[in-house]
Structure formats: C-alpha cells, structure tokens
Scaffold this motif. Structure first.
Motif, PDB file in Angstrom:
ATOM      1  N   ALA A  57       1.618  -9.728  -5.272  1.00 40.44           N
ATOM      2  CA  ALA A  57       0.896 -10.850  -4.656  1.00 40.44           C
ATOM      3  C   ALA A  57       1.625 -12.164  -4.869  1.00 40.44           C
ATOM      4  CB  ALA A  57      -0.520 -10.933  -5.221  1.00 40.44           C
ATOM      5  N   LEU A  58       2.310 -12.290  -5.988  1.00 35.60           N
ATOM      6  CA  LEU A  58       2.975 -13.546  -6.317  1.00 35.60           C
ATOM      7  C   LEU A  58       4.376 -13.656  -5.720  1.00 35.60           C
ATOM      8  CD1 LEU A  58       1.927 -13.800 -10.082  1.00 35.60           C
ATOM      9  CD2 LEU A  58       0.909 -14.972  -8.132  1.00 35.60           C
ATOM     10  N   LYS A  59       4.861 -12.575  -5.146  1.00 33.40           N
ATOM     11  CA  LYS A  59       6.235 -12.575  -4.663  1.00 33.40           C
ATOM     12  C   LYS A  59       6.381 -13.079  -3.237  1.00 33.40           C
ATOM     13  CE  LYS A  59       8.368  -9.014  -7.550  1.00 33.40           C
ATOM     14  NZ  LYS A  59       9.394  -9.919  -8.068  1.00 33.40           N
ATOM     15  N   SER A  60       5.354 -12.860  -2.414  1.00 30.32           N
ATOM     16  CA  SER A  60       5.508 -13.165  -0.996  1.00 30.32           C
ATOM     17  C   SER A  60       4.143 -13.297  -0.342  1.00 30.32           C
ATOM     18  CB  SER A  60       6.315 -12.042  -0.310  1.00 30.32           C
ATOM     19  OG  SER A  60       6.212 -12.127   1.094  1.00 30.32           O
ATOM     20  N   GLY A  61       4.134 -13.926   0.833  1.00 32.26           N
ATOM     21  CA  GLY A  61       2.900 -14.018   1.601  1.00 32.26           C
ATOM     22  C   GLY A  61       2.879 -13.043   2.759  1.00 32.26           C
ATOM     23  N   ASP A  62       3.864 -12.142   2.823  1.00 34.00           N
ATOM     24  CA  ASP A  62       3.984 -11.210   3.941  1.00 34.00           C
ATOM     25  C   ASP A  62       2.991 -10.060   3.767  1.00 34.00           C
ATOM     26  OD1 ASP A  62       4.679  -9.609   6.014  1.00 34.00           O
ATOM     27  OD2 ASP A  62       6.723  -9.166   5.307  1.00 34.00           O
ATOM     28  N   ARG A  63       1.922 -10.082   4.561  1.00 39.68           N
ATOM     29  CA  ARG A  63       0.904  -9.043   4.481  1.00 39.68           C
ATOM     30  C   ARG A  63       1.305  -7.791   5.236  1.00 39.68           C
ATOM     31  NH1 ARG A  63      -4.049 -11.123   7.061  1.00 39.68           N
ATOM     32  NH2 ARG A  63      -4.832  -9.058   6.513  1.00 39.68           N
ATOM     33  N   THR A  64       2.355  -7.852   6.031  1.00 37.15           N
ATOM     34  CA  THR A  64       2.805  -6.686   6.787  1.00 37.15           C
ATOM     35  C   THR A  64       3.837  -5.867   6.029  1.00 37.15           C
ATOM     36  OG1 THR A  64       4.584  -7.907   7.890  1.00 37.15           O
ATOM     37  CG2 THR A  64       2.403  -7.942   8.934  1.00 37.15           C
ATOM     38  N   ASP A  65       4.294  -6.362   4.898  1.00 36.44           N
ATOM     39  CA  ASP A  65       5.274  -5.658   4.081  1.00 36.44           C
ATOM     40  C   ASP A  65       4.739  -4.276   3.704  1.00 36.44           C
ATOM     41  OD1 ASP A  65       7.362  -5.047   2.287  1.00 36.44           O
ATOM     42  OD2 ASP A  65       6.213  -5.883   0.628  1.00 36.44           O
ATOM     43  N   LEU A  66       5.505  -3.233   3.968  1.00 32.88           N
ATOM     44  CA  LEU A  66       5.050  -1.863   3.762  1.00 32.88           C
ATOM     45  C   LEU A  66       4.694  -1.602   2.299  1.00 32.88           C
ATOM     46  CD1 LEU A  66       4.534   0.904   5.019  1.00 32.88           C
ATOM     47  CD2 LEU A  66       6.942   1.472   4.574  1.00 32.88           C
ATOM     48  N   VAL A  67       5.482  -2.132   1.373  1.00 28.58           N
ATOM     49  CA  VAL A  67       5.195  -1.936  -0.048  1.00 28.58           C
ATOM     50  C   VAL A  67       3.823  -2.514  -0.395  1.00 28.58           C
ATOM     51  CG1 VAL A  67       5.940  -2.499  -2.385  1.00 28.58           C
ATOM     52  CG2 VAL A  67       7.635  -1.916  -0.651  1.00 28.58           C
ATOM     53  N   TRP A  68       3.523  -3.695   0.176  1.00 30.39           N
ATOM     54  CA  TRP A  68       2.231  -4.334  -0.094  1.00 30.39           C
ATOM     55  C   TRP A  68       1.077  -3.535   0.523  1.00 30.39           C
ATOM     56  CZ3 TRP A  68      -0.444  -7.522  -2.948  1.00 30.39           C
ATOM     57  CH2 TRP A  68      -1.659  -8.020  -2.480  1.00 30.39           C
ATOM     58  N   THR A  69       1.200  -3.182   1.784  1.00 26.73           N
ATOM     59  CA  THR A  69       0.095  -2.486   2.451  1.00 26.73           C
ATOM     60  C   THR A  69      -0.178  -1.135   1.799  1.00 26.73           C
ATOM     61  OG1 THR A  69       1.620  -1.574   4.116  1.00 26.73           O
ATOM     62  CG2 THR A  69       0.500  -3.631   4.649  1.00 26.73           C
ATOM     63  N   GLU A  70       0.878  -0.443   1.350  1.00 29.43           N
ATOM     64  CA  GLU A  70       0.665   0.838   0.680  1.00 29.43           C
ATOM     65  C   GLU A  70      -0.059   0.646  -0.646  1.00 29.43           C
ATOM     66  OE1 GLU A  70       4.500   2.604   0.358  1.00 29.43           O
ATOM     67  OE2 GLU A  70       4.399   3.557   2.342  1.00 29.43           O
ATOM     68  N   ALA A  71       0.284  -0.413  -1.383  1.00 32.26           N
ATOM     69  CA  ALA A  71      -0.378  -0.670  -2.659  1.00 32.26           C
ATOM     70  C   ALA A  71      -1.851  -1.007  -2.454  1.00 32.26           C
ATOM     71  CB  ALA A  71       0.328  -1.809  -3.390  1.00 32.26           C
ATOM     72  N   VAL A  72      -2.152  -1.802  -1.418  1.00 31.93           N
ATOM     73  CA  VAL A  72      -3.553  -2.139  -1.120  1.00 31.93           C
ATOM     74  C   VAL A  72      -4.334  -0.893  -0.738  1.00 31.93           C
ATOM     75  CG1 VAL A  72      -5.064  -3.397   0.465  1.00 31.93           C
ATOM     76  CG2 VAL A  72      -3.043  -4.525  -0.480  1.00 31.93           C
ATOM     77  N   GLU A  73      -3.735  -0.038   0.085  1.00 33.95           N
ATOM     78  CA  GLU A  73      -4.415   1.189   0.500  1.00 33.95           C
ATOM     79  C   GLU A  73      -4.637   2.122  -0.683  1.00 33.95           C
ATOM     80  OE1 GLU A  73      -2.003   2.739   3.615  1.00 33.95           O
ATOM     81  OE2 GLU A  73      -2.554   1.179   5.058  1.00 33.95           O
ATOM     82  N   GLU A  74      -3.664   2.209  -1.588  1.00 33.51           N
ATOM     83  CA  GLU A  74      -3.824   3.040  -2.773  1.00 33.51           C
ATOM     84  C   GLU A  74      -4.983   2.552  -3.625  1.00 33.51           C
ATOM     85  OE1 GLU A  74      -0.494   4.526  -5.174  1.00 33.51           O
ATOM     86  OE2 GLU A  74       0.812   3.556  -3.708  1.00 33.51           O
ATOM     87  N   MET A  75      -5.098   1.242  -3.773  1.00 35.87           N
ATOM     88  CA  MET A  75      -6.191   0.702  -4.572  1.00 35.87           C
ATOM     89  C   MET A  75      -7.528   0.985  -3.906  1.00 35.87           C
ATOM     90  SD  MET A  75      -7.367  -0.758  -7.270  1.00 35.87           S
ATOM     91  CE  MET A  75      -6.072  -1.645  -8.163  1.00 35.87           C
ATOM     92  N   GLN A  76      -7.607   0.843  -2.580  1.00 36.74           N
ATOM     93  CA  GLN A  76      -8.854   1.119  -1.886  1.00 36.74           C
ATOM     94  C   GLN A  76      -9.266   2.575  -2.063  1.00 36.74           C
ATOM     95  OE1 GLN A  76     -10.941  -1.187  -0.293  1.00 36.74           O
ATOM     96  NE2 GLN A  76     -12.214   0.608  -0.641  1.00 36.74           N
ATOM     97  N   LEU A  77      -8.296   3.475  -1.989  1.00 37.74           N
ATOM     98  CA  LEU A  77      -8.586   4.889  -2.205  1.00 37.74           C
ATOM     99  C   LEU A  77      -9.086   5.124  -3.626  1.00 37.74           C
ATOM    100  CD1 LEU A  77      -8.550   7.832  -1.287  1.00 37.74           C
ATOM    101  CD2 LEU A  77      -6.140   7.935  -1.978  1.00 37.74           C
ATOM    102  N   ALA A  78      -8.445   4.459  -4.597  1.00 36.45           N
ATOM    103  CA  ALA A  78      -8.864   4.612  -5.991  1.00 36.45           C
ATOM    104  C   ALA A  78     -10.302   4.150  -6.190  1.00 36.45           C
ATOM    105  CB  ALA A  78      -7.924   3.822  -6.904  1.00 36.45           C
ATOM    106  N   LEU A  79     -10.700   3.077  -5.495  1.00 38.86           N
ATOM    107  CA  LEU A  79     -12.070   2.581  -5.622  1.00 38.86           C
ATOM    108  C   LEU A  79     -13.045   3.503  -4.891  1.00 38.86           C
ATOM    109  CD1 LEU A  79     -11.569  -1.267  -5.147  1.00 38.86           C
ATOM    110  CD2 LEU A  79     -11.601   0.060  -7.263  1.00 38.86           C
ATOM    111  N   ASP A  80     -12.587   4.132  -3.813  1.00 42.77           N
ATOM    112  CA  ASP A  80     -13.469   4.996  -3.030  1.00 42.77           C
ATOM    113  C   ASP A  80     -13.770   6.314  -3.734  1.00 42.77           C
ATOM    114  OD1 ASP A  80     -13.688   3.163  -1.016  1.00 42.77           O
ATOM    115  OD2 ASP A  80     -12.255   4.125   0.324  1.00 42.77           O
ATOM    116  N   ILE A  81     -12.802   6.833  -4.485  1.00 46.85           N
ATOM    117  CA  ILE A  81     -13.003   8.154  -5.080  1.00 46.85           C
ATOM    118  C   ILE A  81     -12.806   8.160  -6.594  1.00 46.85           C
ATOM    119  CG2 ILE A  81     -12.262   9.277  -2.952  1.00 46.85           C
ATOM    120  CD1 ILE A  81      -9.630   9.952  -4.373  1.00 46.85           C
TER     121      ILE A  81
END
Length: 810
Positions: free
Chosen positions: A284-308
């Motif tokens: 989050a502190l490195k860039s404001g690019d929300r389309t960055d694949l590394v960022w989007t994958e990390a967000v999706e992983e966290m959402q999955l972790a919260l879901d299950i």
C-alpha cells in the motif's frame, strides 16, 4: 469400466447398454429417459456409486428432489470418501432450502478434496446469506497442500522463492546486464529484503504471543475495506498501518498483538493472516496503482481469507482496539456484547474526532446518522477510550455529557500523532517528481487534504485570487492540492472551473505515491492547512517532519499538532489568512527562521512509541497479576418508553438519546434497516435488564411478516411460548404479551422471537440482497401491566403513527 467392479450375476453387456442409454438421455436433457435407464442399470447392480449419482441428477432435473436426495445418499453410503458426491448433495440441499445441511455437505466435500473450488465458492455464497459452518474444520482443510483456495504463501516461502530467482539470475550474469535486467535484479533484491524483514516480524510475533500476559487484538476492518476501493493510505489508514506493523516487528514485552477483521458478510470477526496483512501494508505504501497485478492478487487473497478463514476466538480478558472506525458496521456492537459475555474482552476504541456531531454541516446526512449510531454504541460499550488530542478528548466528554454518559478524563488517554512520517523507502530523485507534475522547487505551496468542505479549500482559493490580483500571477506560487475527492465539494470545483486565473495557479492532484509525496514536501515553499475542524491534522506533522513551515487555522486540535512551530490565522478571518500567506510567500527571512526553528527543535517520535504508549496505558488501566474480565453490557429499558430497532435516522444528538440496538442479544440478527431489524432464520433474542418489582408487566412487540408468504410468529419468554400468531405477507402486527413477576425475578428478561418459515431475499432482488431472514422486529415497549396511562400513551402513539416522539420520551 471402472464403474463395473461388482456386476454380480447380471450381464456386463446389459448394464453397459443401460448406462449408455442413460448417458444419451442425460446429454439430450431427456431426464425421463436418463432416469429410466440409470434405474435399470442399478437394478442389475445396486453397488454402482457413480450411477447412483447420475440417477440422482436425472431425478433432480426432473423435479423429484426427495428421491434425488435418497439416490445421492445411497452413493455416499457406497463410497463415502468421494468429494464430488457430497458436493452434489450440497447442491440438492440448497435447492430444497436446507442451507445449513447444504453447508455441512460442502464442508465435507472440501475436507475430502481441498482442490474442489466449487465447494469453497458455495460456502462463501452461503456465508453471505448468514449460514454458519465449523470454521476450524474448513480452515484445517484449506491448509492442506494443493487446496483450491490455498492459504497465502508464508513470508519465509516468499523469501526462499526470491532467493532462487536471484540465484538463477546470477547464473547468467557474465554478459553485461541490460537496463531491464538491472530493474529486475533490483526488484528481486528489494522483494527479498522485504520478505525476510516481514518473516522476522512473523516469528517475533509468534514468540511474543507465547510469552505475553496481555493480548491486544487490533481490529483492521475499515483498513481492509479501504483496500477494496483504494490503495494509498490516507490519515487514519496510515496510523493503523504504522502503529500495528511497528508493534509486530518490535513487540512490547508482555504484550501480544493479533490482527482481526469483522466480516460483514459472515457477521463475525475473522483472524487476518499475519503474512498477508503485512504484505498488503507494504504494498500500500509503495504505489497508488490499483491495477497492479501483485496488489490485486493480494487484495483478493485477503478477501478469500476473510470469507472462509477461522472465526476469531479471543483470549480471555483480551483488549479489542479499533484504531480506525466501525461506523459502517451496523451489527458491530452486537458482537462486542457477545465477545464481552463469552470472553470478558475490553473494548477500547481510538476516537479520532467527533466531526459529524460537532460540525454536521460539513458531512453528508448518511455519514452523520451512521456516526451518531456509532457514538451511541461506543459510549455504551467502551471500557476506556484512546484519542489523538486534548481537543478530541474535550469533544468526546462533551458529547457524552449531552447524551447523559459521564466519561471521566482518566479513562480517556491522549495518544498524540506526532510521529515521524519520513520513511526509509526507495527514493526517487526530486527532479523526477518535479518533472512529472510540471513544478519547480520552492515555487509552489503544498496543501495535502481530502477535498471536502471542512478542509476549507474555498478560503484558500479566495486568498489565492486576491494575491494574484495584488501581485500578478507570475509572482504568486502555485497552490498544489494533493488529495482524493471527498463529499460536499461541488463549490470547490465550481469555483475552480469558473475562474481561468485560478485554474492556471492551482493544481489538483490525487493518487500520489509515497516517494512522490515526500518529494513534494521536500521541494515546496511551505504548506497550508486551513481546516475548520480536525481531530489531529496529520499533514501538519508531515510538513514539520520535512522541515517545512506550515500555515494553519487556529481551530480545534491544529494548535496541538503545529505547536510552536506553525504559523496561525484565526479561522474565518479571510484577511488574516491572506496576510499570513503573503508573509510566508514574500518574506523569505521569516520563512527561513521558521524552518530553522523546526530543524533545531522539532523532534517527531517513532511510530512504535505510539504503540508502546498504548500498551503502557493498558497496563496502567489493567495492572498485571490481576484478572480483568470486562463485565457484560447491561441494557436497561425505561418503562413506558418505545424502543425502535431501526438504524439511526437522527442528524443531531439530544439529551437522553439512547440506542435501541443494544437490547438485541445473540447472533440471530441482521443489521438494522430503516424500519426495524430482520431476524435470521433461527430467530432473534432481546435481553432486557429490569429491576424486579414483584409486579406483572405488559410487553408490546411489533413484528413484520415475511414479504411473499404467510408465516406463524412466536414470542417466547424465558424459553416458554407466550404468544403465537399468524402473519400475512408484509403485515405489521403489534403483539401484547403479559409477563409474570417471577419471569423477571433474576433481573434479566429473555425474549425470543422467531417464525416457522424463512425468506431468501436473493430470489426477489436478483441477488442484490442475499440475506435469508425470519420474522422482522419493529420495536418494543415495556411497562407495568396496571399502568393504564403508559398503555394508553403507547396505543395512541401507535394509532397516530407518532412512535418517534414516544421513543424520545424519558
């Protein structure tokens, strides 16, 4: 064929022919033919588990759900370890409306085959509908190698992976490296350094957990919710990231730190995986690019972790600290009460400000309503408070007094946010930032803030216009406004759009990365922060950290944030604002003296010091060696007062204002709506603390029927049925219930409310509203049975549709 292991005396040819005919019917979606031929094959050999499944499919598609269930059950009895059969049984049970049984089948399927992603997705969908399952079993299954939704790579594994990539890169390093190769090498080395650092933090944290006497649980719900829609952190998000990660990297002796998030979909707290949380904070502190694949994958992983993920089980007597906010989680305090009852936790919110109550004119209506709802809950549930300034502490105590709550000063600890915002991040040259934004060093004034009415951009723009007309546009520095759009900012952009002079002299920028923002601070002439109200004012501290003079209004907490190092103007005095700007722009000696004083005397503290201060404060409030389980929250209704179980509709607080939500008990409730609260299919409960008087009581409880079908609603007192009545679709019904004196002898009145049917809103809303609910509860009123005046007042208010006034009566 693998299906024909035990043909018995029957001919393999006949069985094969029947199966082929069944498959042909299935492929043609001729379910009657498929059913007939699969049945013929099973009659010849009833031990074919796979054909029982196919037979079940044909029955299900033909509408014979009960017979299909029996077929799937037969297949499971023959081959209980086949995951797909349990998945199919789950699908059937879901069709039959048996959501809890469906969840159990899906869970078994995942346990047998962790790679079965369909079962995992079905469990996620059921969670949104309020269906529960054993989170420990699911988490254990998902941690198996090869799981469909594998747990996040540990930081140690990430470091090892990066080391292998680095070794491979060096094998081919005999030829001169290209610029792309150099960038790749730098990226791998940076990633390796970060992974090792975060892995060390994970190990240190685990050791601290084992040795700690005090367990602090940081709730990062709003931070993770923020990451769903944004990346670069603003003020409150940055406070959470910096304080929590500092304590994870370098724990306070005797204090263990955990991180959790409240899952709105599952209506529970879930443990946030530490490696993934640290990774998100780093990214989050490195860039404001929300389309960055590394960022989007990390967000999706966290959402999955919260879901299950695993439901959080607090340590007994733990300290739940929310450094952010929970305004948007309407069921939050219901679960705080449950955690207090089960684990004796202490709830300690960090109150950043009271803006929606103190200056509601700067907030949208829904925000003010949500904040008031939160404020009513926070005064009722908080054991102690943290806040960021003396101004915020005064406002917190003042609002509490208006509502009738006494908040003692010693129970509110001020944790000033005078931290060091300079970070040891990979820097980029200042010249590169200047070129990117078309700026020249010392030729602009920096204004870092969300664009909203409270921040007072209009006053700044008016001052700039005045200065341009006095001195000429060429002599007045540009005003660079860095920040995202907030609310109530139409006038700001309208003024900018309508004035060519301002458009040439004012730059609006958003999505600025940390390295670029650091450079913008370093190269500016000075900073401006004319806000009309703040809890602290983090950009002020940022400015001072970079050695830059700051011009501030004298409002609220800003004199605390700027101290002796800032320059001030009186809020509302436009002439003084313009004069002070003029002085800082053109009196270079004065500006240099300001910078000299900052360089000599301003000493920001490390972020960890804020965490240490929080930990030491907890030790002061709760001395070691003593048991400190927090008592459960007691909800005492005033007799004769109506309690409306809806979300708050008020936009101002008033004396005696109380939360009705606080009477809800247990996990059988959905969040309040604008009319009341839906129960979950198992029903909801009310818990009323009453003073035993030896007198019979009369309870009026308002119920709302299901939207599409009749149901029977039941009211139970102390586990016994007190009233049961039919409800037509959408019907409002007020049920009077007499309560015997002995039912209140314990001082706690338990009321259960449920219906014999449930409704799935997903069927009526095209999946927009996914809740599955039981009967709705509008509100209640309790009075002495022989108090005819109170009963008459209630019935009159009900008839006149004026229950709102009765809800305010004391």
């Amino acid at each position: 064929m693998s299906l024909l292991k035990r043909p018995g005396a029957a001919s393999k040819t006949a069985i094969t022919a029947a199966i082929r005919a069944g498959d042909a019917g299935r492929d043609a979606r001729d379910w009657a033919t498929a059913e007939k031929n699969y049945a013929r094959a099973l009659k010849l050999n009833p031990g074919l588990a796979g054909i029982w499944v196919q037979y079940g499919h044909a029955l299900k598609e033909g509408g014979n759900l009960d017979e299909a269930g029996a077929a799937y059950a037969k297949a499971i009895a023959i081959a209980p370890m086949t995951a797909d059969t349990h998945l199919q049984m789950g699908h059937l049970l879901k069709l039959q409306g048996r959501a809890d049984d469906a969840a159990a089948s899906y869970l078994r399927a995942v346990e047998l085959d962790p790679e079965l992603r369909f079962a995992v997705d079905e469990l996620r969908h059921l969670a949104v509908k309020g269906v529960e399952w054993d989170t420990e079993r699911l988490a254990d299954a998902m941690e198996k190698p090869g799981a469909a939704a594998s747990q996040p790579m540990t930081l140690e594994q990430l470091a090892d992976q990066l080391e292998r990539r680095l070794s491979s890169f060096q094998l081919f390093s005999e030829t001169p490296a290209s610029d792309a190769d150099k960038r790749l090498l730098e990226s791998i080395q940076d990633g390796l350094k970060a992974a090792r650092k975060l892995s060390d933090a994970e190990q240190v944290s685990a050791q601290a957990q084992a040795e700690a006497a005090a367990h602090v649980v940081f709730d990062v719900s709003d931070l993770l919710s923020y990451f769903d829609n944004a990346r670069l952190p603003t003020g409150i998000q940055r406070v959470q990231i910096e304080v929590i990660t500092a304590l994870l990297f370098d724990p306070v002796p005797g204090v263990a730190v955990e991180v959790c998030s409240f899952s709105k979909a599952r209506d529970m707290w879930v443990t946030a995986p530490l490696p993934l949380f640290l990774r998100l904070c780093e990214l989050a502190l490195k860039s404001g690019d929300r389309t960055d694949l590394v960022w989007t994958e990390a967000v999706e992983e966290m959402q999955l972790a919260l879901d299950i993920g695993r439901q959080l089980k607090f340590s007994q007597g733990a300290y739940l600290i929310n450094l952010g906010t929970s305004w948007w989680l309407q069921n939050y305090f219901l679960h705080v009460r449950m955690a207090k009852e089960r684990y004796g936790i202490h709830y300690i919110p960090f109150v950043h400000d009271m803006i929606p109550v103190m200056t509601p004119e700067h907030c949208v209506e829904r925000l003010t309503q949500d904040f008031i709802s939160w404020a009513l809950g926070v005064y009722s549930h908080a054991d102690h408070f943290l806040t960021n300034s003396e101004a915020s502490r005064r406002d917190l105590i003042k609002v509490g007094a208006t509502l009738g709550y006494e908040v003692k000063e010693e129970n509110v600890k001020v944790i000033q946010l005078n931290a060091d915002f300079r970070k040891p991040i990979t820097e980029i040259p200042v010249a590169e930032t200047m070129q990117r934004y078309g700026l020249k060093p010392s030729d602009y004034v920096l204004f870092v803030s969300t664009v909203e009415s409270r921040k007072n951009h209009l006053s700044a723009f008016k001052a700039w216009l005045d200065l341009i007309r006095r001195h000429g546009a060429g002599k007045v520095p540009k005003l660079v406004c860095v920040g995202n759009r907030g609310w109530l900012n139409d006038q700001v952009f309208a003024m900018l759009e309508s004035n060519p002079e301002l458009r040439q002299s004012i730059m609006m920028v958003s999505g600025v990365s940390d390295p670029d923002l650091a450079n913008l601070y370093k190269a500016c002439a000075f900073t401006l922060y004319p806000s009309s109200y703040e809890g602290w004012g983090l950009p002020v501290t940022e400015s001072l950290c970079y050695g830059k003079a700051a011009l501030l209004s004298d409002s609220s907490s800003l004199p605390e944030a700027g101290g002796e190092f800032a320059v001030y103007f009186k809020l509302g005095d436009q002439a003084e604002l313009t004069a002070q700007l003029e002085r800082l722009m053109f009196d270079k000696a004065f500006r240099a003296e300001c910078e000299r004083k900052i360089a000599a005397d301003f000493q920001p503290r490390p972020w960890r010091d804020l965490g240490v201060e929080i930990a030491e404060t907890i030790k002061t409030w709760f001395p070691e060696g003593e048991r400190h389980d927090a008592p459960p929250v007691e909800a005492r209704p005033e007799l004769g007062r109506y309690y409306w179980l809806r979300d708050v509709a008020d936009t101002a607080v008033y004396p005696g204002m109380r939360s009705s939500e606080i009477f809800r008990s247990g996990d059988g409730w959905w969040s309040p709506d604008d009319w009341g609260s839906w129960t979950k299919p198992k029903g909801g409960a009310l818990q009323l603390h009453v003073k035993p008087t030896g007198q019979k009581m009369r309870l009026y409880v308002g119920l709302l029927g299901l939207q599409r079908e009749d149901c029977t609603a039941e009211v139970r007192i102390g586990g016994m049925t007190a009233r049961k009545e039919p409800l037509h679709p959408g019907e409002h019904r007020w049920m009077p219930v007499d309560i015997a004196a002995e039912d209140m002898s314990s001082g706690v009145l338990q009321i259960s409310l449920r219906s014999d049917k449930a409704q799935d809103f997903g069927l009526y809303t095209n999946g927009v509203d996914t809740r599955v609910t039981g009967v709705g509860v509008i509100g209640f009123m309790l009075c002495e049975a022989d108090n005819m005046q109170a009963r008459a007042d209630f019935l009159e208010a009900l008839t006149m549709r004026d229950l709102g006034e009765l809800a305010k009566r004391r």
